[in-house]
Design a protein around this motif. Sequence first.
Motif, PDB file in Angstrom:
ATOM      1  N   VAL A  16     -17.328 -13.643 -38.914  1.00 27.88           N
ATOM      2  CA  VAL A  16     -16.794 -12.502 -38.176  1.00 27.88           C
ATOM      3  C   VAL A  16     -17.914 -11.482 -38.017  1.00 27.88           C
ATOM      4  CG1 VAL A  16     -15.039 -10.686 -38.106  1.00 27.88           C
ATOM      5  CG2 VAL A  16     -14.518 -12.878 -39.214  1.00 27.88           C
ATOM      6  N   THR A  17     -18.227 -11.100 -36.786  1.00 33.79           N
ATOM      7  CA  THR A  17     -19.202 -10.028 -36.582  1.00 33.79           C
ATOM      8  C   THR A  17     -18.474  -8.686 -36.552  1.00 33.79           C
ATOM      9  OG1 THR A  17     -19.131 -10.071 -34.151  1.00 33.79           O
ATOM     10  CG2 THR A  17     -20.667 -11.583 -35.245  1.00 33.79           C
ATOM     11  N   GLY A  18     -19.137  -7.666 -37.075  1.00 33.51           N
ATOM     12  CA  GLY A  18     -18.496  -6.357 -37.148  1.00 33.51           C
ATOM     13  C   GLY A  18     -17.262  -6.376 -38.031  1.00 33.51           C
ATOM     14  N   GLY A  19     -17.372  -7.064 -39.157  1.00 33.33           N
ATOM     15  CA  GLY A  19     -16.201  -7.267 -40.015  1.00 33.33           C
ATOM     16  C   GLY A  19     -15.970  -6.216 -41.076  1.00 33.33           C
ATOM     17  N   GLY A  20     -16.773  -5.167 -41.108  1.00 39.54           N
ATOM     18  CA  GLY A  20     -16.684  -4.220 -42.212  1.00 39.54           C
ATOM     19  C   GLY A  20     -15.606  -3.178 -42.102  1.00 39.54           C
ATOM     20  N   SER A  21     -15.090  -2.942 -40.891  1.00 37.81           N
ATOM     21  CA  SER A  21     -14.066  -1.905 -40.717  1.00 37.81           C
ATOM     22  C   SER A  21     -13.276  -2.184 -39.444  1.00 37.81           C
ATOM     23  CB  SER A  21     -14.714  -0.507 -40.632  1.00 37.81           C
ATOM     24  OG  SER A  21     -15.577  -0.424 -39.519  1.00 37.81           O
ATOM     25  N   GLY A  22     -12.224  -1.417 -39.223  1.00 40.12           N
ATOM     26  CA  GLY A  22     -11.455  -1.515 -37.989  1.00 40.12           C
ATOM     27  C   GLY A  22     -10.795  -2.859 -37.786  1.00 40.12           C
ATOM     28  N   ILE A  23     -10.808  -3.334 -36.550  1.00 40.78           N
ATOM     29  CA  ILE A  23     -10.209  -4.627 -36.224  1.00 40.78           C
ATOM     30  C   ILE A  23     -10.897  -5.733 -37.012  1.00 40.78           C
ATOM     31  CG2 ILE A  23      -9.859  -6.319 -34.390  1.00 40.78           C
ATOM     32  CD1 ILE A  23      -9.539  -3.956 -32.439  1.00 40.78           C
ATOM     33  N   GLY A  24     -12.221  -5.640 -37.143  1.00 40.46           N
ATOM     34  CA  GLY A  24     -12.956  -6.666 -37.874  1.00 40.46           C
ATOM     35  C   GLY A  24     -12.513  -6.796 -39.313  1.00 40.46           C
ATOM     36  N   GLU A  25     -12.283  -5.666 -39.966  1.00 42.16           N
ATOM     37  CA  GLU A  25     -11.799  -5.703 -41.347  1.00 42.16           C
ATOM     38  C   GLU A  25     -10.449  -6.409 -41.438  1.00 42.16           C
ATOM     39  OE1 GLU A  25     -10.202  -2.730 -44.899  1.00 42.16           O
ATOM     40  OE2 GLU A  25     -11.311  -1.884 -43.191  1.00 42.16           O
ATOM     41  N   ALA A  26      -9.543  -6.089 -40.514  1.00 38.73           N
ATOM     42  CA  ALA A  26      -8.231  -6.735 -40.512  1.00 38.73           C
ATOM     43  C   ALA A  26      -8.363  -8.242 -40.313  1.00 38.73           C
ATOM     44  CB  ALA A  26      -7.351  -6.128 -39.422  1.00 38.73           C
ATOM     45  N   ILE A  27      -9.294  -8.653 -39.458  1.00 43.57           N
ATOM     46  CA  ILE A  27      -9.523 -10.078 -39.223  1.00 43.57           C
ATOM     47  C   ILE A  27     -10.046 -10.746 -40.491  1.00 43.57           C
ATOM     48  CG2 ILE A  27     -10.971 -11.714 -37.953  1.00 43.57           C
ATOM     49  CD1 ILE A  27     -10.794  -9.748 -35.561  1.00 43.57           C
ATOM     50  N   VAL A  28     -11.011 -10.127 -41.146  1.00 44.33           N
ATOM     51  CA  VAL A  28     -11.544 -10.683 -42.391  1.00 44.33           C
ATOM     52  C   VAL A  28     -10.426 -10.851 -43.409  1.00 44.33           C
ATOM     53  CG1 VAL A  28     -13.014 -10.190 -44.388  1.00 44.33           C
ATOM     54  CG2 VAL A  28     -13.904  -9.851 -42.069  1.00 44.33           C
ATOM     55  N   ARG A  29      -9.621  -9.821 -43.593  1.00 51.00           N
ATOM     56  CA  ARG A  29      -8.538  -9.890 -44.577  1.00 51.00           C
ATOM     57  C   ARG A  29      -7.561 -11.014 -44.252  1.00 51.00           C
ATOM     58  NH1 ARG A  29      -8.220  -5.728 -48.135  1.00 51.00           N
ATOM     59  NH2 ARG A  29      -9.509  -3.869 -47.734  1.00 51.00           N
ATOM     60  N   ARG A  30      -7.219 -11.169 -42.998  1.00 50.20           N
ATOM     61  CA  ARG A  30      -6.246 -12.192 -42.603  1.00 50.20           C
ATOM     62  C   ARG A  30      -6.795 -13.602 -42.830  1.00 50.20           C
ATOM     63  NH1 ARG A  30      -0.856 -11.489 -42.486  1.00 50.20           N
ATOM     64  NH2 ARG A  30      -0.479  -9.295 -42.044  1.00 50.20           N
ATOM     65  N   PHE A  31      -8.068 -13.812 -42.530  1.00 48.77           N
ATOM     66  CA  PHE A  31      -8.637 -15.140 -42.769  1.00 48.77           C
ATOM     67  C   PHE A  31      -8.720 -15.449 -44.261  1.00 48.77           C
ATOM     68  CE2 PHE A  31     -10.344 -15.235 -38.348  1.00 48.77           C
ATOM     69  CZ  PHE A  31      -9.947 -16.529 -38.026  1.00 48.77           C
ATOM     70  N   VAL A  32      -9.058 -14.462 -45.068  1.00 44.25           N
ATOM     71  CA  VAL A  32      -9.062 -14.676 -46.520  1.00 44.25           C
ATOM     72  C   VAL A  32      -7.669 -15.055 -46.995  1.00 44.25           C
ATOM     73  CG1 VAL A  32      -9.363 -13.535 -48.755  1.00 44.25           C
ATOM     74  CG2 VAL A  32     -11.070 -13.197 -46.954  1.00 44.25           C
ATOM     75  N   ASP A  33      -6.650 -14.389 -46.464  1.00 42.88           N
ATOM     76  CA  ASP A  33      -5.266 -14.714 -46.825  1.00 42.88           C
ATOM     77  C   ASP A  33      -4.905 -16.160 -46.468  1.00 42.88           C
ATOM     78  OD1 ASP A  33      -4.855 -12.167 -47.786  1.00 42.88           O
ATOM     79  OD2 ASP A  33      -3.780 -11.451 -46.011  1.00 42.88           O
ATOM     80  N   GLN A  34      -5.559 -16.703 -45.445  1.00 44.08           N
ATOM     81  CA  GLN A  34      -5.285 -18.078 -45.012  1.00 44.08           C
ATOM     82  C   GLN A  34      -6.007 -19.117 -45.867  1.00 44.08           C
ATOM     83  OE1 GLN A  34      -3.255 -19.120 -42.379  1.00 44.08           O
ATOM     84  NE2 GLN A  34      -2.608 -17.003 -42.045  1.00 44.08           N
ATOM     85  N   GLY A  35      -6.838 -18.647 -46.791  1.00 46.77           N
ATOM     86  CA  GLY A  35      -7.585 -19.576 -47.629  1.00 46.77           C
ATOM     87  C   GLY A  35      -8.892 -20.026 -47.018  1.00 46.77           C
ATOM     88  N   ALA A  36      -9.366 -19.319 -45.980  1.00 49.07           N
ATOM     89  CA  ALA A  36     -10.650 -19.643 -45.368  1.00 49.07           C
ATOM     90  C   ALA A  36     -11.793 -19.044 -46.182  1.00 49.07           C
ATOM     91  CB  ALA A  36     -10.689 -19.118 -43.932  1.00 49.07           C
TER      92      ALA A  36
END
Length: 251
Positions: A16-36
């Motif tokens: 994920v690029t730009g994953g540290g905050s905002g939409i990117g942070e939400a994306i990172v969190r969701r993928f971690v929740d999926q076990g990725a």
Amino acid sequence: MQGAIYPSLKDRTVLVTGGGSGIGEAIVRRFVDQGARVGFIDIDAKASRQLVESLASASVHFEHADLRDIAALRRAVAGVREAFGPITILINNAARDDRHAIEDVTPEFWDERIAVNLKHQFFAAQAVAPDMRQAGGGAIVNMGSVSWVVGQGNMPCYTTAKSAVQGLTRALARDLGPNNIRVNSVLPGWIMTQRQLDNWLTPEGEAELMQRQCIKRKLMPDDIARIVLFFAADDSGACTNQNYIADGGWV
């Protein structure tokens, strides 16, 4: 709030690029929740390290880089690959929507805005495509914006770059499709990240947004993250070459 579970995302390596905050942070969190296994790149080291600490997971990895520097981007991609193995999902999320007037734009500013909002998307895709070919397929999601669709003013460089994401998505989908690599883009509406709340949202702007959106609520980063998960997962296996608008019915 728990959303859908996508078994095909478990144990996949995601960038994920730009994953540290905002939409990117939400994306990172969701993928971690999926076990990725999630690697993300960001220029904001402080926010990114706070995110990693809050997740307290061995399946998340942060690489610090300025994506305008393609050599730095390539090193960061290599760092994620070294940490988690071949990358088969890429979320091209990083961007900046700073407002600017036509008369203030210099050639240098123009080039910098294209670099921060468009150029890195191509080179990130180029960097991970060999991994995806070797794996027998993959998924790329490019983040666009409805700003150019609605003709939003006061940021011509940004809207130009974001309109080009649609062309980039279609070009990559055509060229990478024979390798079973799907490429789609998501065009968010006005998403209430902390940056938007701090810098751009006014009572007048919110009133206009609620008048124009079909859905009469503010859209949040997690609304977009859930859509990104779908386009990354095998559940959207028939979807490529698409530009999906997620704006609450604004357009």
